[in-house]
Write a protein that holds these residues in place. Structure first.
Motif, PDB file in Angstrom:
ATOM      1  N   UNK A 273      63.550  -2.091  50.057  1.00 45.12           N
ATOM      2  CA  UNK A 273      62.358  -1.842  50.817  1.00 45.12           C
ATOM      3  C   UNK A 273      61.238  -2.219  50.092  1.00 45.12           C
ATOM      4  N   UNK A 274      61.136  -3.314  49.042  1.00 48.57           N
ATOM      5  CA  UNK A 274      60.101  -3.657  48.429  1.00 48.57           C
ATOM      6  C   UNK A 274      59.500  -4.961  48.857  1.00 48.57           C
ATOM      7  N   UNK A 275      58.297  -4.902  48.782  1.00 49.14           N
ATOM      8  CA  UNK A 275      57.659  -6.414  49.214  1.00 49.14           C
ATOM      9  C   UNK A 275      56.503  -6.573  48.086  1.00 49.14           C
ATOM     10  N   UNK A 276      56.078  -7.629  47.788  1.00 49.07           N
ATOM     11  CA  UNK A 276      54.921  -8.242  47.112  1.00 49.07           C
ATOM     12  C   UNK A 276      53.520  -7.729  47.831  1.00 49.07           C
ATOM     13  N   UNK A 277      53.546  -8.388  48.989  1.00 47.11           N
ATOM     14  CA  UNK A 277      52.713  -7.915  49.995  1.00 47.11           C
ATOM     15  C   UNK A 277      52.993  -7.407  51.439  1.00 47.11           C
ATOM     16  N   UNK A 278      52.289  -6.792  52.090  1.00 45.26           N
ATOM     17  CA  UNK A 278      52.605  -6.281  53.401  1.00 45.26           C
ATOM     18  C   UNK A 278      52.087  -7.378  54.244  1.00 45.26           C
ATOM     19  N   UNK A 279      52.976  -7.986  54.952  1.00 46.64           N
ATOM     20  CA  UNK A 279      52.359  -8.811  55.937  1.00 46.64           C
ATOM     21  C   UNK A 279      51.980  -7.994  57.231  1.00 46.64           C
ATOM     22  N   UNK A 280      50.811  -8.660  57.767  1.00 44.39           N
ATOM     23  CA  UNK A 280      50.037  -8.099  58.885  1.00 44.39           C
ATOM     24  C   UNK A 280      50.729  -7.618  60.099  1.00 44.39           C
ATOM     25  N   UNK A 281      51.655  -8.255  60.479  1.00 47.88           N
ATOM     26  CA  UNK A 281      52.591  -8.027  61.720  1.00 47.88           C
ATOM     27  C   UNK A 281      53.814  -7.214  61.332  1.00 47.88           C
ATOM     28  N   UNK A 282      54.095  -6.751  60.341  1.00 47.37           N
ATOM     29  CA  UNK A 282      55.275  -5.998  59.910  1.00 47.37           C
ATOM     30  C   UNK A 282      55.554  -4.825  60.018  1.00 47.37           C
ATOM     31  N   UNK A 283      56.562  -4.291  60.887  1.00 48.39           N
ATOM     32  CA  UNK A 283      56.567  -2.788  61.065  1.00 48.39           C
ATOM     33  C   UNK A 283      57.793  -2.376  60.626  1.00 48.39           C
ATOM     34  N   UNK A 284      58.331  -3.170  59.538  1.00 50.14           N
ATOM     35  CA  UNK A 284      59.614  -2.545  58.878  1.00 50.14           C
ATOM     36  C   UNK A 284      59.314  -1.618  57.886  1.00 50.14           C
ATOM     37  N   UNK A 285      60.307  -0.709  57.232  1.00 51.39           N
ATOM     38  CA  UNK A 285      60.126   0.148  56.244  1.00 51.39           C
ATOM     39  C   UNK A 285      60.194  -0.484  54.827  1.00 51.39           C
ATOM     40  N   UNK A 286      58.903  -0.925  54.556  1.00 51.94           N
ATOM     41  CA  UNK A 286      58.617  -1.600  53.283  1.00 51.94           C
ATOM     42  C   UNK A 286      57.425  -1.132  52.454  1.00 51.94           C
ATOM     43  N   UNK A 287      57.443  -1.186  51.232  1.00 52.40           N
ATOM     44  CA  UNK A 287      56.412  -0.730  50.359  1.00 52.40           C
ATOM     45  C   UNK A 287      56.165  -1.816  49.221  1.00 52.40           C
ATOM     46  N   UNK A 288      54.773  -1.896  49.215  1.00 50.40           N
ATOM     47  CA  UNK A 288      54.239  -2.747  47.874  1.00 50.40           C
ATOM     48  C   UNK A 288      54.110  -1.762  46.961  1.00 50.40           C
ATOM     49  N   UNK A 289      54.049  -2.179  45.496  1.00 51.46           N
ATOM     50  CA  UNK A 289      54.059  -1.514  44.342  1.00 51.46           C
ATOM     51  C   UNK A 289      52.952  -0.237  44.455  1.00 51.46           C
TER      52      UNK A 289
END
Length: 408
Positions: free
Chosen positions: A37-53
């Motif tokens: 669930x990790x991303x460097x940045x959150x893309x503005x369109x993304x609704x997935x269960x992801x988290x930046x630091x």
């Protein structure tokens, strides 16, 4: 995994499944999905269960592989104590987020645990998603050495201003490099595209499609941009900062990509997916559409076994706490009744090239077939052979076709 979890009943702390989950399990394929669930940045369109630091609230990326391994080990207990027969995984899929933000050794360790706990079929498809700027030649080579067979690159576009609107961080000129490195490692390659981004013209889209075809991928996914409530993009559109996607333009873009990919030898096998041949179709995604079984590992991941569907707690910190305390990470679940399973069967099977058997429809759906043929939404020859197969026009109007097949 999408950000919003469905309503359902609380899942038991031991994670055990009802007896119905074991019925006819030997007749269904089994796969494993591992959500990173990790991303460097959150893309503005993304609704997935992801988290930046900054959003991790104490959860650590460095601990994640061990936590996922703990869930894999517990999954064996849950299935055994629920009397669900053991089956080797025919597919393993690492999705996100960005799985390749983790060290390659972590991905390989998690895959090795799937092999230890469930077994992996000799001809299994083993995929990871990757951002083009999150891997290099050595990383891809070590994936292949560790048992991965396939990589799916989130290309999205070859046009810088479109990537900027999507808040994607990679340079489009990196695509040929990562594809070449993946090929060198012996990995199959899929390229993912998004069409209909605000400000994207048909000429922009043609540039991206041509860039994809230049790489001769084994598989292509092309998804229409959907504006999800609660995302940054939705707020920008509401404030009038960017235009909403144009449905007519998106339809033109779909027809264009389908024509170009088909002419280049990639056949559609699902509304948004094309492959060079049957072997390169995404077997993991086909398992979803066909209603097979899979265990989803990680925060917010969904699982399905024999009509029982459940989903894990969403936040990595809550997930880590569950795994460290030896409690099932499942937050909620539902057991699908016959009516719901019928709706989902029509919805999902009608999207794939093999289609849906007319005989599985209720009377209202069977009566709708002649009208769907007349409206050129389903293939007449296939219907005469007893199957519902969408035409290109039908793929553009798939939701409307499904409603008519369900008698709505």
């Amino acid at each position: 995994m999408p950000g919003a979890l469905p309503l359902g009943d609380p899942a038991p702390l031991d994670g055990l499944l009802p007896a119905s989950a074991a019925v006819d399990a030997d007749e269904r394929a089994f796969g494993v999905y591992i959500h990173v669930p990790f991303c460097r940045v959150r893309c503005g369109y993304c609704d997935f269960n992801t988290y930046t630091t900054p959003e991790l609230r104490g959860a650590k990326q460095s601990d994640y592989a061990d936590e996922a391994i703990a869930e894999l080990r517990d999954s064996v207990r849950v299935l055994r104590e629920s009397s669900v027969p053991s089956r080797a995984a025919s597919t393993v899929f690492f999705g996100g987020g960005t799985p390749t933000l983790l060290p390659v050794d972590d991905l390989v360790r998690m895959l090795a645990e799937v092999r230890t706990t469930h077994g992996i079929a000799a001809d299994a498809e083993v995929t990871t998603e990757a951002n083009p700027d999150s891997v290099d030649r050595d990383y891809l080579a070590r994936l292949a050495d560790g048992g991965f067979t396939r990589v799916s690159f989130g290309m999205q576009s070859a046009v810088p201003h479109v990537l900027a609107t999507l808040e994607r961080t990679h340079d489009p000129e990196r695509i040929p490099l990562v594809v070449a490195w993946a090929r060198e490692a012996g990995l199959d390659v899929s390229l993912d595209l998004i069409y209909g981004t605000p400000g994207e013209s048909l000429d922009d889209w043609a540039t991206s499609v041509d860039a994809v075809l230049a790489e001769r991928p084994d598989h292509v996914s092309a998804y229409a941009l959907i504006v999800e409530d609660g995302t940054k993009l939705a707020r920008q559109i509401k404030r009038g900062e960017v235009a909403a996607p144009d449905d007519d333009l998106q339809a033109d873009m779909y027809e264009y990509v389908d024509e170009k990919l088909g002419s280049a030898g990639l056949e559609w096998y699902e509304v948004s997916n094309w492959a060079t041949d049957i072997r390169h179709r995404s077997r993991h995604n086909l398992a979803y559409w066909r209603g097979d079984d899979w265990w989803g590992v990680g925060p917010g991941a969904h699982s399905h076994v024999g009509g029982v569907r459940w989903w894990n707690v969403k936040h990595p910190a809550a997930y880590a706490e569950r795994m460290h305390s030896g409690v099932s990470p499942a937050a909620g679940r539902e057991t699908l009744d016959d009516a719901t399973r019928h709706v989902e069967r029509v919805l999902l099977l009608s999207r794939i090239r093999e289609g849906l058997a007319v005989s599985t429809l209720e009377a209202e759906g069977r009566h709708a077939v002649a009208g769907l043929i007349a409206d050129e939404l389903i293939d007449a020859k296939a219907a005469l052979s007893g199957r519902i197969v969408l035409t290109r026009r039908g793929r553009l109007l798939a939701d409307a076709v499904v409603r008519r097949l369900l008698g709505d």
